[in-house]
Design a protein around this motif. Structure first.
Motif, PDB file in Angstrom:
ATOM      1  N   PRO A 699     -17.491  -5.374 -23.714  1.00  0.00           N
ATOM      2  CA  PRO A 699     -17.795  -5.979 -24.608  1.00  0.00           C
ATOM      3  C   PRO A 699     -18.784  -7.694 -24.523  1.00  0.00           C
ATOM      4  O   PRO A 699     -17.694  -8.456 -23.871  1.00  0.00           O
ATOM      5  N   ALA A 700     -19.876  -7.752 -24.849  1.00  0.00           N
ATOM      6  CA  ALA A 700     -19.800  -9.394 -24.875  1.00  0.00           C
ATOM      7  C   ALA A 700     -19.720 -10.624 -25.307  1.00  0.00           C
ATOM      8  O   ALA A 700     -19.842 -10.824 -25.208  1.00  0.00           O
ATOM      9  N   SER A 701     -19.369  -9.776 -26.649  1.00  0.00           N
ATOM     10  CA  SER A 701     -18.617 -11.279 -27.897  1.00  0.00           C
ATOM     11  C   SER A 701     -17.094 -10.758 -28.327  1.00  0.00           C
ATOM     12  O   SER A 701     -16.933  -9.270 -28.579  1.00  0.00           O
ATOM     13  N   PRO A 706     -12.282  -4.766 -32.872  1.00  0.00           N
ATOM     14  CA  PRO A 706     -11.717  -5.172 -33.535  1.00  0.00           C
ATOM     15  C   PRO A 706     -10.638  -5.608 -33.777  1.00  0.00           C
ATOM     16  O   PRO A 706      -9.718  -7.583 -32.493  1.00  0.00           O
ATOM     17  N   ASP A 707     -10.451  -6.293 -35.285  1.00  0.00           N
ATOM     18  CA  ASP A 707      -9.743  -7.760 -35.556  1.00  0.00           C
ATOM     19  C   ASP A 707      -8.507  -7.221 -34.972  1.00  0.00           C
ATOM     20  O   ASP A 707      -7.716  -6.355 -34.810  1.00  0.00           O
ATOM     21  N   LEU A 708      -7.636  -8.872 -35.540  1.00  0.00           N
ATOM     22  CA  LEU A 708      -6.402  -8.687 -33.933  1.00  0.00           C
ATOM     23  C   LEU A 708      -4.933  -8.319 -35.073  1.00  0.00           C
ATOM     24  O   LEU A 708      -4.782  -7.627 -34.470  1.00  0.00           O
ATOM     25  N   GLU A 709      -5.365  -7.821 -36.303  1.00  0.00           N
ATOM     26  CA  GLU A 709      -3.978  -7.433 -36.692  1.00  0.00           C
ATOM     27  C   GLU A 709      -3.922  -5.583 -36.532  1.00  0.00           C
ATOM     28  O   GLU A 709      -2.963  -6.044 -36.888  1.00  0.00           O
ATOM     29  N   ALA A 778     -15.048   5.158 -23.738  1.00  0.00           N
ATOM     30  CA  ALA A 778     -14.614   6.336 -23.062  1.00  0.00           C
ATOM     31  C   ALA A 778     -13.200   6.220 -22.388  1.00  0.00           C
ATOM     32  O   ALA A 778     -12.184   6.559 -22.611  1.00  0.00           O
ATOM     33  N   LEU A 779     -12.729   4.978 -21.117  1.00  0.00           N
ATOM     34  CA  LEU A 779     -12.274   4.485 -20.844  1.00  0.00           C
ATOM     35  C   LEU A 779     -11.084   3.592 -22.481  1.00  0.00           C
ATOM     36  O   LEU A 779      -9.689   3.921 -22.544  1.00  0.00           O
ATOM     37  N   VAL A 780     -11.399   3.386 -23.247  1.00  0.00           N
ATOM     38  CA  VAL A 780     -10.892   2.583 -24.362  1.00  0.00           C
ATOM     39  C   VAL A 780      -9.989   4.107 -25.492  1.00  0.00           C
ATOM     40  O   VAL A 780      -8.431   3.964 -25.315  1.00  0.00           O
ATOM     41  N   TYR A 781     -10.788   4.930 -25.379  1.00  0.00           N
ATOM     42  CA  TYR A 781     -10.385   6.186 -26.610  1.00  0.00           C
ATOM     43  C   TYR A 781      -9.455   7.056 -25.979  1.00  0.00           C
ATOM     44  O   TYR A 781      -7.946   7.934 -25.443  1.00  0.00           O
ATOM     45  N   HIS A 840      -7.097  -4.623 -26.392  1.00  0.00           N
ATOM     46  CA  HIS A 840      -7.808  -5.860 -26.900  1.00  0.00           C
ATOM     47  C   HIS A 840      -7.904  -7.075 -26.655  1.00  0.00           C
ATOM     48  O   HIS A 840      -8.047  -7.847 -26.826  1.00  0.00           O
ATOM     49  N   GLY A 841      -6.453  -7.874 -24.834  1.00  0.00           N
ATOM     50  CA  GLY A 841      -6.036  -9.061 -25.223  1.00  0.00           C
ATOM     51  C   GLY A 841      -7.735  -8.937 -23.680  1.00  0.00           C
ATOM     52  O   GLY A 841      -7.780 -10.278 -23.515  1.00  0.00           O
ATOM     53  N   PHE A 842      -7.402  -8.366 -22.373  1.00  0.00           N
ATOM     54  CA  PHE A 842      -8.064  -8.517 -21.012  1.00  0.00           C
ATOM     55  C   PHE A 842      -9.728  -8.758 -22.154  1.00  0.00           C
ATOM     56  O   PHE A 842     -10.425  -9.915 -20.985  1.00  0.00           O
TER      57      PHE A 842
END
Length: 847
Positions: A699-701, A706-709, A778-781, A840-842
């Motif tokens: 991700p570039a931004s 996804p939102d942190l909630e 692919a890695l996220v899923y 979500h953190g990295f």
């Protein structure tokens, strides 16, 4: 108490045993007659079946090798075409590595370990039987693909991009990916059985410093399987998912990298060389002292060397990748590690030589001795060439030439096949009514030994002359023809030697009571008098060679003078002892023969094989049936404390049911968690590796994430699920009571963890990320897939535990099933939370 009795020289059972005990044991441990023997779970039946199947695959793969050698015997030969040669080459290598080498060593563990440990059986006999039948069915179907033109063509290492759909269309590669992945799972099941068996079913008094060297080697072997095999399982998952669904793990244009496969594959592949060698070395360490009639020199050093070899082997995988352009610092590090691993191997070789030199009279040159001496020569040559290819400049020259083929075979055949033949001749009298022929054995040895060196020594020269691996023909102008002709003649000599051995087997091997007790005058427990129930009683051990230091032990054991001379619960049992000092803790009630594990293996194999040819609905039906059979199989394993405690001798009374860390089931679940952890660590490596290779697809931004909630909600659901399962454990009532809130808490906990995975996956889909868009997607899923499969297992186990609650088989005392389920839940939740932090953190940390 047991130790003090032994110190005073008093037998645990000094009075004569009641009549009929042997008959009762024979009845309880009997093998079903006729064709129903396939339902047997005795380690002798299962181990022989396992070993026989592995040897059959060895012979079949050897026949393919003869076809290849015949094709290469002369230049420009047209015996087989290029396409068929590639299939034969791939199936030969795959069969030798996956269907013969590791299964043969695991089979010897199943067959020999209970005898060496004087245990009635391994602690999970149906798990062993399941693993064997799954291996036979899956391996048989895989090997048969070579006859239908459906065999894979990418080599036993299956490197992408050659094996991606664009370059390997059809189902050929899928047979390798799903079939071998399934067989690896079978190997892991056997490894769990072996680890728990060695650590928990040793005889009283056999502390770890008295464990036979073969036991140590199998313990390291099984531990390496647990840590190494998940990497290749993940690699096969990646490649099959990319082939079937287009998730780009290895496609460079979408952020993938073909070298990721090599990293994962060789992280498994190089330890596998030592996974194969270490049990064989343990067998040699058992044979050499017997033939020298003296204790093994350097026992403690050998144990340290076995452990060190296992440790070093995990730092060698880049040894296979020196020619891929990795940084110079990496090549220097892995080159040094490749040379360092020779040190523990050398310790073992010198210890064997010292033992031979310290023989009381002279070292007996029997057939097992000849195969051991042949192994010493051949494996040493392989080790020396291994040090050569560990040097980076030399490796650049020799890489992908026949020099590497020669080195590989000197290491694997010298380090594993020769000890295996020594094992056949040495331990055959343990389960056969007569020995194998010394005359035919020596003929077999010399034919195989001479044939091997005639076949593979010239390959060093042809490799240095530039002959590349995997070629199906070559021109006469190359000058390689004479070397290949000599190699082919040597291969046929090996084949003749194997045929002589098979003739010897057919003539002399007859399963039955040992015709000559302890024919080699060995000092270890497998040479005690045995029957279907293994030993009549379980001895108290006071040394590493108990038959040498306790000469009356065979008669005492057979007369029932030691522990557990009968069947106090009326079923199959053995003693579970403490991990370090082998003090009796409880009597395990083991299952008998049955159909559940066999049908589970059949339906599991059918599920994987039908998925291979994309017949999805029948595959899913078979998967459901496999799960149902597994649940039926394990339903009766948790027998409860109703038949205990029971006396085992020496005034010792042991329970027949325990829970928590003392229980063997708890240990098996912890090892299964280590397998899952190794799989996830391989995933984490893949994630960070592809980030370093293609950071542009990350991700570039923060707006694209996804939102942190959403991850906060997923984490809350994970934690709630773990808390609900822990609370369910606290609410277990006394026997006979069935509070409604226990199943409610279990069901709610399972549902909460399932929802956590759903939220973790769904938030990315809602944010517009698709798994086919890039390697990042692919890695996220894939993180959701890996945690989701654990949660699926939790759902199945939760339904199982709830069913036991309603049938009165789960309470405060009889709680092992819920405890083990909770262990898996806690691990799944921990992995899920790590995944949320990573996914979500990295990326946010990078931004």
């Amino acid at each position: 108490m047991a130790d003090s009795i032994q110190e005073r020289g008093i037998l645990p059972n000094s009075l004569p045993r009641p009549a009929g005990e042997k008959e009762q044991l024979l009845r309880i441990w009997s093998t079903p007659p006729g064709w129903r023997w396939i339902t047997a779970v005795n380690n002798t039946v299962v181990g022989l079946l396992y070993l026989g199947a592995a040897f059959a695959f060895f012979v079949l793969a050897g026949l393919l090798a003869l076809v290849m050698r015949t094709q290469l015997a002369v230049p420009e030969n047209d015996l087989v075409g290029q396409d068929l040669y590639n299939q034969i080459f791939t199936v030969h290598g795959t069969t030798m590595m996956f269907l013969f080498a590791v299964p043969a060593m695991e089979a010897l563990g199943v067959l020999l370990l209970p005898q060496m440990l004087a245990a009635r059986d391994l602690p999970f006999p149906r798990l062993s039987a399941f693993a064997v039948w799954a291996y036979i069915i899956g391996g048989g179907v895989f090997f048969s693909t070579v006859f239908y033109g459906l065999a894979p063509k990418g080599g036993w290492f299956m490197y992408p991009p050659l094996t991606l759909t664009e370059y390997s269309p059809g189902d050929n590669a899928d047979f390798w990916l799903l079939g071998i992945g399934f067989i690896e799972i079978s190997a892991i099941a056997g490894a769990i059985e072996i680890i728990v068996g060695i650590l928990r079913t040793r005889p009283p008094g056999m502390s770890l410093d008295k464990l036979p060297v073969f036991g140590w080697s199998m313990l390291v072997f099984a531990g390496m399987i647990v840590l190494a095999f998940p990497a290749v399982i993940l690699a096969t998952m990646f490649l099959e998912i990319e082939r079937s669904f287009g998730w780009p793990f290895f496609t460079a244009s979408l952020g993938g990298d073909p070298l990721l496969w090599q990293h994962l594959f060789w992280f498994f592949g190089h330890p596998e060389v030592y996974i194969i060698f270490l049990p064989a070395a343990g067998l040699v360490s058992m044979i050499v002292p017997t033939m020298a009639q003296t204790p093994l020199v350097g026992y403690r050093l050998i144990v340290v060397a076995l452990i060190a070899t296992g440790f070093f082997s995990f730092g060698l995988w880049v040894h296979h990748m020196f020619a891929t352009g990795i940084p110079a610092l990496s090549t220097a590090f892995f080159s040094a590690a490749s040379m360092a691993v020779a040190v523990p191997s050398g310790i073992q070789v010198f210890a064997w030589i010292a033992t031979i030199a310290s023989a009381k009279e002279r070292f007996r040159l029997t057939t097992p001795s000849l195969f051991v001496l042949g192994m010493l020569f051949i494996f040493t040559v392989g080790g020396l060439t291994g040090v050569m290819v560990a040097m980076v400049p030399f490796d650049w020259q020799a890489h992908d030439t026949y020099f590497i083929v020669a080195h590989l075979h000197y290491v694997l055949i010298g380090g594993m096949v020769f000890p295996l033949f020594a094992t056949f001749y040495y331990w055959a009298p343990m389960i056969s009514t007569r020995r194998l022929s010394e005359r035919l054995g020596k003929w077999s040895f010399w034919l195989i030994f001479i044939g091997f060196n005639v076949s593979f020594m010239p390959m060093h020269v042809s490799g240095l002359l530039g002959m590349p691996r995997r070629v199906w023909t070559y021109s006469e102008a190359s000058g390689w023809g004479p070397y290949n002709l000599v190699s082919t003649l040597g291969a046929y000599l090996i084949g003749i030697g194997v045929v002589v051995f098979i003739i010897d087997l057919v003539r002399n091997f007859r399963v039955g009571p040992c015709g000559e007790p302890n024919p080699w005058q060995a000092g270890t427990l497998e040479w005690l008098p045995t029957d279907l129930y293994s030993t009549r009683s379980i001895p108290h051990v006071t040394s590493r060679e108990p038959l040498w230091t306790q000469p009356d032990l065979p008669e005492e054991v057979d007369a029932g003078r030691h522990y557990l001379p009968n069947a106090p619960t009326g079923a199959r049992e053995t003693i579970v002892t403490s991990v370090i000092d082998a003090k009796p803790q409880y009597v395990i009630q083991m299952p008998g023969n049955g159909w559940g594990h066999l049908l589970a293996a059949v339906f599991t194999a059918a599920c994987f094989l039908l998925l291979t040819i994309k017949v999805v609905v029948p595959a899913l039906i078979c998967g459901v049936l496999a799960i149902a059979c597994c649940l039926v199989w394990v339903w009766e394993l948790d027998k409860g404390p109703g038949k205990g405690p029971v006396p085992i001798g020496a005034g010792i009374t042991l329970p027949v049911y325990v829970t928590g860390p003392t229980g063997h089931g708890w240990w098996a679940m912890v090892i299964l968690m280590l397998v899952a952890g190794s799989l996830y660590l391989a995933y984490l490596f893949s994630y960070f590796y592809l980030w370093t290779v293609s950071p542009k697809v990350w991700p570039a931004s923060a707006q694209s994430l996804p939102d942190l909630e959403w991850p906060a909600l997923s984490a809350s659901l994970f934690i709630a699920g773990a808390a609900l399962f822990a609370l369910a454990q606290k609410t277990l009532a006394a026997p006979g009571r069935k509070p409604f809130w226990t199943p409610l808490l279990i069901g709610s906990g399972a549902l909460s963890t399932a929802c956590a995975v759903g939220v973790a996956i769904g938030c990315h889909w809602q944010a517009g990320l698709r798994p086919t868009a890039s390697s990042y997607g692919a890695l996220v899923y894939m993180d959701g897939v890996l945690t989701g499969q654990l949660v699926f297992a939790v759902l199945i186990m939760s339904l199982f535990v709830i069913a036991r609650h309603f049938t009165g088989k789960l309470d405060r005392v009889r709680s092992a099933t819920l405890e083990n389920t909770n262990l898996l839940v806690y691990y799944a939740v921990a992995q899920g939370l790590v995944g949320l932090l990573l996914i979500h953190g990295f990326p946010r940390w990078l931004l």
